[in-house]
Design a protein around this motif. Structure first.
Motif, mmCIF file in Angstrom:
data_model
loop_
_atom_site.group_PDB
_atom_site.id
_atom_site.type_symbol
_atom_site.label_atom_id
_atom_site.label_comp_id
_atom_site.label_asym_id
_atom_site.label_seq_id
_atom_site.Cartn_x
_atom_site.Cartn_y
_atom_site.Cartn_z
ATOM 1 N N ALA A 237 49.108 8.755 59.682
ATOM 2 C CA ALA A 237 49.051 9.737 58.602
ATOM 3 C C ALA A 237 50.304 10.605 58.578
ATOM 4 C CB ALA A 237 47.802 10.596 58.764
ATOM 5 N N LEU A 238 50.789 11.012 59.737
ATOM 6 C CA LEU A 238 51.997 11.832 59.793
ATOM 7 C C LEU A 238 53.202 11.082 59.242
ATOM 8 C CD1 LEU A 238 51.496 13.496 63.293
ATOM 9 C CD2 LEU A 238 51.396 14.648 61.065
ATOM 10 N N ARG A 239 53.321 9.780 59.605
ATOM 11 C CA ARG A 239 54.451 9.006 59.100
ATOM 12 C C ARG A 239 54.345 8.801 57.587
ATOM 13 N NH1 ARG A 239 55.307 10.163 63.385
ATOM 14 N NH2 ARG A 239 56.406 11.672 62.082
ATOM 15 N N MET A 240 53.103 8.600 57.090
ATOM 16 C CA MET A 240 52.905 8.441 55.650
ATOM 17 C C MET A 240 53.229 9.740 54.920
ATOM 18 S SD MET A 240 49.377 6.186 55.747
ATOM 19 C CE MET A 240 49.205 6.137 53.960
ATOM 20 N N ALA A 241 52.833 10.879 55.515
ATOM 21 C CA ALA A 241 53.140 12.166 54.895
ATOM 22 C C ALA A 241 54.638 12.399 54.820
ATOM 23 C CB ALA A 241 52.459 13.287 55.675
ATOM 24 N N ASP A 242 55.362 11.963 55.850
ATOM 25 C CA ASP A 242 56.825 12.087 55.821
ATOM 26 C C ASP A 242 57.428 11.322 54.647
ATOM 27 O OD1 ASP A 242 56.781 13.657 58.085
ATOM 28 O OD2 ASP A 242 57.208 12.007 59.470
ATOM 29 N N LYS A 243 56.775 10.227 54.251
ATOM 30 C CA LYS A 243 57.249 9.412 53.126
ATOM 31 C C LYS A 243 56.723 9.919 51.786
ATOM 32 C CE LYS A 243 59.382 6.377 55.727
ATOM 33 N NZ LYS A 243 60.863 6.208 55.690
ATOM 34 N N GLY A 244 55.879 10.951 51.821
ATOM 35 C CA GLY A 244 55.353 11.511 50.583
ATOM 36 C C GLY A 244 54.191 10.750 50.000
ATOM 37 N N LEU A 245 53.504 9.937 50.812
ATOM 38 C CA LEU A 245 52.379 9.144 50.309
ATOM 39 C C LEU A 245 51.127 10.010 50.235
ATOM 40 C CD1 LEU A 245 53.004 5.836 52.318
ATOM 41 C CD2 LEU A 245 53.670 6.378 49.971
ATOM 42 N N VAL A 246 50.457 9.986 49.073
ATOM 43 C CA VAL A 246 49.281 10.832 48.877
ATOM 44 C C VAL A 246 48.072 10.314 49.643
ATOM 45 C CG1 VAL A 246 50.063 11.616 46.617
ATOM 46 C CG2 VAL A 246 48.655 9.551 46.781
ATOM 47 N N SER A 247 48.145 9.103 50.155
ATOM 48 C CA SER A 247 47.016 8.527 50.893
ATOM 49 C C SER A 247 47.024 8.911 52.367
ATOM 50 C CB SER A 247 47.034 7.000 50.761
ATOM 51 O OG SER A 247 48.281 6.479 51.211
ATOM 52 N N ALA A 248 47.969 9.793 52.789
ATOM 53 C CA ALA A 248 48.046 10.167 54.193
ATOM 54 C C ALA A 248 46.753 10.782 54.721
ATOM 55 C CB ALA A 248 49.226 11.131 54.405
ATOM 56 N N PRO A 249 46.076 11.710 53.979
ATOM 57 C CA PRO A 249 44.816 12.256 54.505
ATOM 58 C C PRO A 249 43.743 11.203 54.722
ATOM 59 C CG PRO A 249 45.680 13.647 52.750
ATOM 60 C CD PRO A 249 46.489 12.389 52.740
ATOM 61 N N ASN A 250 43.710 10.191 53.843
ATOM 62 C CA ASN A 250 42.728 9.113 54.007
ATOM 63 C C ASN A 250 42.981 8.338 55.284
ATOM 64 O OD1 ASN A 250 43.154 9.696 51.010
ATOM 65 N ND2 ASN A 250 41.221 8.551 50.978
ATOM 66 N N ALA A 251 44.281 8.115 55.601
ATOM 67 C CA ALA A 251 44.609 7.401 56.838
ATOM 68 C C ALA A 251 44.159 8.206 58.041
ATOM 69 C CB ALA A 251 46.113 7.133 56.907
ATOM 70 N N ALA A 252 44.322 9.533 57.998
ATOM 71 C CA ALA A 252 43.901 10.370 59.113
ATOM 72 C C ALA A 252 42.389 10.359 59.277
ATOM 73 C CB ALA A 252 44.405 11.802 58.906
ATOM 74 N N ALA A 253 41.654 10.356 58.127
ATOM 75 C CA ALA A 253 40.191 10.370 58.182
ATOM 76 C C ALA A 253 39.606 8.985 58.413
ATOM 77 C CB ALA A 253 39.635 10.966 56.894
ATOM 78 N N GLY A 254 40.408 7.943 58.192
ATOM 79 C CA GLY A 254 39.921 6.582 58.372
ATOM 80 C C GLY A 254 39.026 6.107 57.251
#
Length: 277
Positions: A237-254
């Motif tokens: 999720a942190l790496r996705m957030a660095d790329k600006g992906l809006v799906s980062a919270p979903n990755a963190a929550a699974g």
């Protein structure tokens, strides 16, 4: 280092110490050194006079009139008789007795064969006349100086061996729990090793961390109470957030991420991403 009016000193013309904070020993060989030359030894140095490989004397703080084997032929007489050069070849070696900082870096492997990077910082100094002699006897000059990097090169294998004795039988996540054992082991090995060279070991610090940056971040996430799978999700999720992906919270929550009312990657035939039929 300069010889002016047959005064030998470790101070440069601007008053700074030629040995500085990185040089453990410095030698000067000059054919103008004869009996009566004045040797100045600063409060943080030892001075050693050698001739043709033999140590003639070891000097502590002060100024000394040198007495060399050419004493019957003094100063200008010696230089005139031998064409401007003394028949003897002398070396003056200054030994730095101040505390100097040395750093060693390397790689060790954990019980899982994971690469661990280590950094060892420690202070050394020459404590006695005997130590000064041991240094020039057992650690050869590769040039005009012996610096802290050469000491680090000599000490490297001893440090690596001491660290690997613990790290190689310890799982990566438990290595920092044994850092005190590692520090004591390194200190004991290094103290014995440096003693041969007349060097005293003072304070020592050991830092060990995973060599891979991603592994360091994953271990840090587990350290705050996350399970291994949660740590992986949060790292993603942190790496996705660095790329600006809006799906980062979903990755963190699974949980799945939906676009246009459908799970990502699953769309009715003919439907485009983000567009409802």
């Amino acid at each position: 280092m300069a010889i002016t009016r047959q005064v030998i000193t470790s101070l440069q013309r601007d008053g700074t110490d030629a040995l500085g904070t990185r040089t453990l020993a410095m030698k000067l060989a000059d054919d103008s050194i004869v009996s009566g030359s004045l040797l100045t030894v600063e409060s943080n140095h030892f001075g050693i006079l050698k001739s043709r490989g033999a140590v003639l004397n070891v000097y502590e703080t002060g100024q000394y009139a040198l007495e060399t084997p050419d004493k019957p032929i003094l100063g200008s007489i010696a230089q005139g008789f031998f064409g401007g050069a003394s028949p003897w070849v002398y070396e003056v070696i200054y030994i730095n007795r101040s505390k100097l900082l040395v750093r060693n870096q390397g790689i060790a492997t954990s019980a899982e064969m994971a690469e661990m990077a280590y950094v060892v910082d420690y202070y050394i100094h020459i404590d006695s006349r005997e130590g000064a002699l041991d240094l020039i006897t057992h650690m050869p000059f590769s040039g005009a100086v012996i610096d802290t990097q050469e000491v680090a090169d000599y000490a490297g294998p001893a440090i690596e061996q001491a660290i690997n004795q613990v790290v190689q039988v310890t799982k990566m996540e438990h290595i920092n729990e044994r850092i005190q054992d590692i520090r004591e082991g390194v200190k004991a090995h290094l103290t014995d090793f440096l003693r041969v060279y007349g060097i005293m070991l003072n304070d020592l610090k050991v830092l060990i961390m995973p060599r891979d940056e991603r592994m360091r971040e994953l271990i840090s996430l587990q350290a705050i109470g996350l399970s291994p799978i949660e740590a992986v999700r949060y790292y993603l999720a942190l790496r996705m957030a660095d790329k600006g992906l809006v799906s980062a919270p979903n990755a963190a929550a699974g949980v799945p991420f939906f676009i246009g009312g459908s799970p990502t990657g699953v769309f009715p035939l003919g439907e485009e991403v983000g567009v409802r039929p």
